[in-house]
Design an enzyme around this catalytic site. Structure first.
Site, PDB file in Angstrom:
ATOM      1  N   GLU A 110      -8.700  17.019 -25.006  1.00  0.00           N
ATOM      2  CA  GLU A 110      -8.083  18.335 -24.796  1.00  0.00           C
ATOM      3  C   GLU A 110      -6.598  18.294 -25.184  1.00  0.00           C
ATOM      4  O   GLU A 110      -6.055  19.259 -25.701  1.00  0.00           O
ATOM      5  CB  GLU A 110      -8.275  18.768 -23.340  1.00  0.00           C
ATOM      6  CG  GLU A 110      -9.753  19.024 -23.051  1.00  0.00           C
ATOM      7  CD  GLU A 110     -10.014  19.422 -21.615  1.00  0.00           C
ATOM      8  OE1 GLU A 110     -10.015  18.528 -20.758  1.00  0.00           O
ATOM      9  OE2 GLU A 110     -10.187  20.624 -21.364  1.00  0.00           O
ATOM     10  N   GLU A 130     -17.228  15.618 -19.829  1.00  0.00           N
ATOM     11  CA  GLU A 130     -17.075  16.046 -18.431  1.00  0.00           C
ATOM     12  C   GLU A 130     -18.395  16.357 -17.751  1.00  0.00           C
ATOM     13  O   GLU A 130     -18.566  16.134 -16.552  1.00  0.00           O
ATOM     14  CB  GLU A 130     -16.147  17.264 -18.351  1.00  0.00           C
ATOM     15  CG  GLU A 130     -14.678  16.960 -18.559  1.00  0.00           C
ATOM     16  CD  GLU A 130     -14.245  16.929 -20.025  1.00  0.00           C
ATOM     17  OE1 GLU A 130     -15.135  16.874 -20.908  1.00  0.00           O
ATOM     18  OE2 GLU A 130     -13.043  16.962 -20.285  1.00  0.00           O
TER      19      GLU A 130
HETATM   20  N1  CAA Z   1     -10.293   7.658 -15.200  1.00  0.00           N
HETATM   21  C1  CAA Z   1     -10.072   6.568 -14.444  1.00  0.00           C
HETATM   22  N2  CAA Z   1     -10.524   5.337 -14.769  1.00  0.00           N
HETATM   23  C2  CAA Z   1     -11.238   5.227 -15.893  1.00  0.00           C
HETATM   24  C3  CAA Z   1     -11.516   6.319 -16.729  1.00  0.00           C
HETATM   25  C4  CAA Z   1     -11.005   7.583 -16.347  1.00  0.00           C
HETATM   26  N3  CAA Z   1     -11.191   8.691 -17.091  1.00  0.00           N
HETATM   27  N4  CAA Z   1     -12.255   5.898 -17.777  1.00  0.00           N
HETATM   28  C5  CAA Z   1     -12.432   4.585 -17.614  1.00  0.00           C
HETATM   29  N5  CAA Z   1     -11.819   4.179 -16.478  1.00  0.00           N
HETATM   30  C6  CAA Z   1     -11.734   2.804 -15.952  1.00  0.00           C
HETATM   31  C7  CAA Z   1     -13.087   2.264 -15.557  1.00  0.00           C
HETATM   32  O1  CAA Z   1     -13.412   2.618 -14.225  1.00  0.00           O
HETATM   33  C8  CAA Z   1     -12.851   0.781 -15.705  1.00  0.00           C
HETATM   34  O2  CAA Z   1     -12.099   0.377 -14.586  1.00  0.00           O
HETATM   35  P1  CAA Z   1     -12.304  -1.079 -13.962  1.00  0.00           P
HETATM   36  O3  CAA Z   1     -11.944  -2.039 -15.051  1.00  0.00           O
HETATM   37  O4  CAA Z   1     -11.426  -1.094 -12.780  1.00  0.00           O
HETATM   38  O5  CAA Z   1     -13.765  -1.133 -13.612  1.00  0.00           O
HETATM   39  C9  CAA Z   1     -11.930   0.696 -16.910  1.00  0.00           C
HETATM   40  O6  CAA Z   1     -11.311   1.978 -17.028  1.00  0.00           O
HETATM   41  C10 CAA Z   1     -12.616   0.375 -18.212  1.00  0.00           C
HETATM   42  O7  CAA Z   1     -13.705   1.266 -18.369  1.00  0.00           O
HETATM   43  P2  CAA Z   1     -15.112   0.778 -18.932  1.00  0.00           P
HETATM   44  O8  CAA Z   1     -15.535  -0.447 -18.213  1.00  0.00           O
HETATM   45  O9  CAA Z   1     -16.013   1.953 -18.900  1.00  0.00           O
HETATM   46  O10 CAA Z   1     -14.720   0.382 -20.418  1.00  0.00           O
HETATM   47  P3  CAA Z   1     -15.528   0.616 -21.745  1.00  0.00           P
HETATM   48  O11 CAA Z   1     -14.709   0.040 -22.826  1.00  0.00           O
HETATM   49  O12 CAA Z   1     -16.930   0.159 -21.597  1.00  0.00           O
HETATM   50  O13 CAA Z   1     -15.607   2.199 -21.947  1.00  0.00           O
HETATM   51  C11 CAA Z   1     -14.755   4.430 -22.030  1.00  0.00           C
HETATM   52  C12 CAA Z   1     -14.433   2.928 -22.143  1.00  0.00           C
HETATM   53  C13 CAA Z   1     -15.682   4.854 -23.189  1.00  0.00           C
HETATM   54  C14 CAA Z   1     -13.469   5.171 -22.121  1.00  0.00           C
HETATM   55  C15 CAA Z   1     -15.480   4.691 -20.690  1.00  0.00           C
HETATM   56  O14 CAA Z   1     -14.709   4.116 -19.646  1.00  0.00           O
HETATM   57  C16 CAA Z   1     -15.642   6.138 -20.353  1.00  0.00           C
HETATM   58  O15 CAA Z   1     -16.568   6.756 -20.822  1.00  0.00           O
HETATM   59  N6  CAA Z   1     -14.753   6.682 -19.493  1.00  0.00           N
HETATM   60  C17 CAA Z   1     -14.892   8.006 -18.972  1.00  0.00           C
HETATM   61  C18 CAA Z   1     -14.499   9.035 -19.968  1.00  0.00           C
HETATM   62  C19 CAA Z   1     -14.585  10.398 -19.348  1.00  0.00           C
HETATM   63  O16 CAA Z   1     -15.555  10.766 -18.725  1.00  0.00           O
HETATM   64  N7  CAA Z   1     -13.521  11.189 -19.538  1.00  0.00           N
HETATM   65  C20 CAA Z   1     -13.449  12.492 -18.989  1.00  0.00           C
HETATM   66  C21 CAA Z   1     -12.725  12.441 -17.708  1.00  0.00           C
HETATM   67  S1  CAA Z   1     -12.768  13.981 -16.860  1.00  0.00           S
HETATM   68  C22 CAA Z   1     -11.624  14.930 -17.633  1.00  0.00           C
HETATM   69  O17 CAA Z   1     -10.961  14.519 -18.530  1.00  0.00           O
HETATM   70  C23 CAA Z   1     -11.535  16.283 -17.018  1.00  0.00           C
HETATM   71  C24 CAA Z   1     -10.679  17.254 -17.669  1.00  0.00           C
HETATM   72  O18 CAA Z   1     -11.128  17.995 -18.492  1.00  0.00           O
HETATM   73  C25 CAA Z   1      -9.342  17.451 -17.213  1.00  0.00           C
END
Ligand code: CAA
Length: 692
Positions: free
Chosen positions: A105, A125
């Site tokens: 975004e 999301e």
């Molecule tokens: N917020 C907080 N922590 C997050 C995070 C997030 N959005 N995304 C990842 N993390 C953390 C994980 O919990 C993990 O923490 P730990 O090491 O303490 O366990 C660390 O970052 C690494 O994450 P992964 O183990 O998942 O690492 P990966 O390399 O396998 O994957 C990734 C990376 C593809 C970014 C995956 O973490 C992911 O899909 N994250 C979520 C993405 C997501 O859903 N984003 C949308 C958030 S909601 C939003 O943005 C709302 C809005 O419109 C305002």
């Protein structure tokens, strides 16, 4: 304190680098850092353009999910996006890694966008039960139209920047030093006198209003029967994007976002997200080193062995499939090439990839062929003494350091370890079918399994895109499944129909009801695998009556349901009702009715109670590990968070009282585990046991 956003100026271009490992989530510190950096850039006459880039491995992967559910600290992400968009100097987003959710975004709010060729972007999301809440539902359709935007938002899947259709978002896709390219891009803008280009003013995605509205209407239809709340709200917001002025659209999105965030579905989905990551935190990873894997050995000629071989080939490993007879080896080879052919047909791989996979594959009728394998998975199911013999043979054959895995998962790992001279290399692994789809596997280390062995298996599973969950002595999934099925059987025995139980559990969100699932597995296979996995003094045996009447599940044309014609139409069958009625009569059972609500409650309580026992016995490390297994192995609805999270939501004190009431019928099975008492007394829930 380390700054979350670094401010540097390079030839009239301010470069804001986000430094908040591991994934640059848009925490309060990052949001403030962006706004401060932007203000500084706008106030500096020497700065003519701004580049926003992620430090480390990625552009922000989204809002900081850990902040959800806490009061929001200014500046909010929508405000950050608006400030970027309204900036008076051009803002360029430079994307690498995964720009997801709020991260994407931010990208949409920037005036120009360039990306590294390997970058991916997306709006996931929906997988957290929410919607893009920082302008994504309003800006993405303005650029890409309803179809592409809704595909992104409703599937949540990341899209490669090189994918067809992705071009609308990016001005350039580069191969090389992204920061250098981004600064050069910004300097070009300056020299060409190009100012801000605001997404809010774009209408290219609205060019065909009929197609836009048709897409929206179709999507409403597609989600109409879904139980999840967020998808419909997403469609509403995308519809509003074309109907409302931009700022009103943003306000509509904000209020819908807040509604979604407050649902128990979103809380459960966020729980599931962290549960999956927490499950992979094995103590062995602190010091264990994963060994390199080039060649995987697979023992067995059955379906599991063939599936394991195929997913390993798809991952690029060399695979040696070994059996003990020439016939079995031929069968294994033909199964594997059939599965690869099927994968090509279903477009999971190209013909060239399948040919390359076959070139990495060898088959043998002797275990000696496994001597070069770095990891050997025994996928056979045989009596413990026969398994021991196999592991003794492997001890003599396998090269030093090869990891020996019992993937047949019915033996005791310590017994197998004792059969070898290197017990540290032996471990058990429980994989779930269908292997290509199921995203979880249970690792059962033995008392002497080394940290390196565990680390190697975790790395193996991660490559296969599976969440590793740790279990001790036995597996988690089959025990919970057995409790669920036994609870369902007690209900049917006492007067409910299998059809009502299935309907109730589908209403709970399960992919299939327990009796549909039993039909598809086949009674024989399923009942022999299930055994008497959980504590109970009696097991209803009306399934035996069905078997005696020639019903064995879907493959035999008749199980709990009738499967007639091709493709089979699935129907309820009065004969089943009659067989069960006769069974009750013979056993002197006076039938009583159950509401769907009561069925759901009993099934959930049985799963949570068995989960509590697994925790107390030390089989499962944390409640959230049980949730992860059930979601990915048995289709437990992710938006319910898993059985332990759902039990928390249902109220543990109430559940304990209800379990005590059910225990009057079958004390051994229903008596609540003492963890219920302990938690309820201390005002705690299972989630409080979810320590790292
Ligand atoms: N917020 C907080 N922590 C997050 C995070 C997030 N959005 N995304 C990842 N993390 C953390 C994980 O919990 C993990 O923490 P730990 O090491 O303490 O366990 C660390 O970052 C690494 O994450 P992964 O183990 O998942 O690492 P990966 O390399 O396998 O994957 C990734 C990376 C593809 C970014 C995956 O973490 C992911 O899909 N994250 C979520 C993405 C997501 O859903 N984003 C949308 C958030 S909601 C939003 O943005 C709302 C809005 O419109 C305002």
């Amino acid at each position: 304190m380390v700054q979350a956003v670094l401010f540097e100026v390079e030839d009239n271009v301010a470069v804001l680098t986000i430094k908040s490992p591991p994934v640059n989530a848009l925490s309060h510190a990052v949001r403030s850092g962006i706004v401060d950096g932007l203000d500084r850039a706008l106030g500096d006459d020497d700065v003519k353009a701004v580049v926003l880039i992620g430090g480390g491995r990625t552009f922000p992967a989204g809002a900081d999910i850990r902040e959800f559910g806490h009061p929001v600290q200014d500046p909010w992400l929508p405000e950050v996006c608006n400030r970027l968009e309204m900036a008076s100097k051009p803002v360029v987003a430079a994307v690498h890694g995964t720009a997801l959710g709020g991260g994407f975004e931010v990208v949409l709010a920037a005036h120009y966008r360039i990306a590294d060729k390997d970058a991916r972007f997306g709006l996931p999301e929906v997988t957290l039960g929410i919607l893009p809440g920082a302008g994504g539902t309003q800006r993405a359709p303005r650029l890409a139209g309803a179809k592409f935007a809704l595909d992104m938002m409703l599937t949540g899947r990341p899209v490669p920047v090189t994918a067809p259709g992705a071009k609308v978002f990016f001005d350039a896709v580069v191969d090389g030093d992204l920061r250098k390219e981004a600064v050069a891009f910004a300097q070009n803008l300056i020299s060409e006198g190009k100012g801000p280009r605001r997404t809010r003013d774009q209408r290219i995605g609205f060019e065909d209003p009929h197609a836009y509205q048709n897409e929206v209407t179709n999507r409403y239809r597609m989600v109409a029967r879904q139980q999840e709340y967020a998808p419909e709200q997403i469609i509403r917001c995308v519809e509003a994007a074309a109907l409302l002025p931009f700022d009103q659209g943003l306000a509509f999105e904000r209020s819908s976002f807040q509604d979604c965030l407050e649902t128990s579905q979103s809380a459960a989905l966020r729980h599931a997200f962290f549960a999956e990551r927490r499950a992979g935190k094995f103590p062995e990873l602190k010091t264990g080193q994963a060994r390199e894997l080039n060649t995987i050995g697979v023992i067995g000629a059955g379906g599991l062995a063939a599936s394991v071989a195929v997913i390993c080939l798809q991952e690029g490993w060399h695979v040696v499939a070994a059996t003990t007879t020439v016939r079995a080896a031929e069968h294994a080879a033909s199964e594997i090439s059939k599965l690869l052919g099927g994968a090509v047909m279903r477009k999971h791989m190209t013909q060239t990839e399948a040919d390359e996979a076959l070139a990495r594959f060898t088959t043998a009728s002797d275990l000696v062929a496994l001597s070069e394998a770095d990891m050997i998975l025994d996928c056979t199911i045989r009596p413990p003494s026969a398994k021991r013999d196999v592991f003794t043979q492997l001890d003599a054959i396998a090269k030093e350091g090869a990891v020996l895995v019992d993937a047949g998962a019915h033996s005791k790992v310590n017994l197998l370890a004792q059969a070898t001279g290197a017990p540290g290399d032996v471990v058990a692994l429980h994989l779930y079918a269908p292997l290509r789809i199921s995203k979880v596997a249970e690792i059962v280390p033995g008392g002497n399994t080394s940290e390196d062995t565990v680390a190697t298996v975790i790395s193996f599973l991660r490559k296969l895109d599976k969440f590793p969950v740790r279990a001790k002595n036995e597996q988690i999934g089959p025990r919970i499944l057995a409790a669920y099925r036994l609870a369902a059987d007690y209900i049917v025995e006492a007067g409910g129909t299998p059809y009502l139980v299935d309907q109730a559990m589908r209403g709970f969100g399960m992919n299939l009801g327990p009796y549909q699932a039993l039909d598809y597995e086949g009674f024989e296979a399923s009942l022999s695998a299930q055994g008497s996995a959980c504590r109970a003094s009696h097991q209803p045996d009306f399934v035996g009556r069905l078997q005696a009447a020639g019903r064995n599940g879907a493959r035999s044309g008749k199980g709990f349901y009738l499967y007639e014609g091709k493709p089979a139409s699935v129907q309820q069958d009065p004969e089943v009702i009659e067989l069960i009625r006769a069974y009750r009569e013979e056993n002197g059972i006076d039938p009583r009715g159950f509401s769907e609500e009561a069925i759901r409650y009993r099934c959930l309580a049985a799963m949570a109670n068995e989960g509590a026992r697994l925790l107390r016995e030390g089989v499962a490390r944390r409640p959230s590990d049980i949730d992860t297994v059930m979601i990915h192995a048995f289709g437990f609805p992710r938006w319910q968070g898993g059985p332990m999270k759902a039990a928390d939501n249902a109220g543990l004190l109430h559940m304990k009282v209800e379990l005590e009431r059910f225990a009057r019928e079958e004390p051994k099975f229903w008596t609540p585990d003492r963890i219920f008492d302990h938690l309820a007394k201390n005002g705690k829930v299972f989630d409080d046991l979810n320590t790292q």
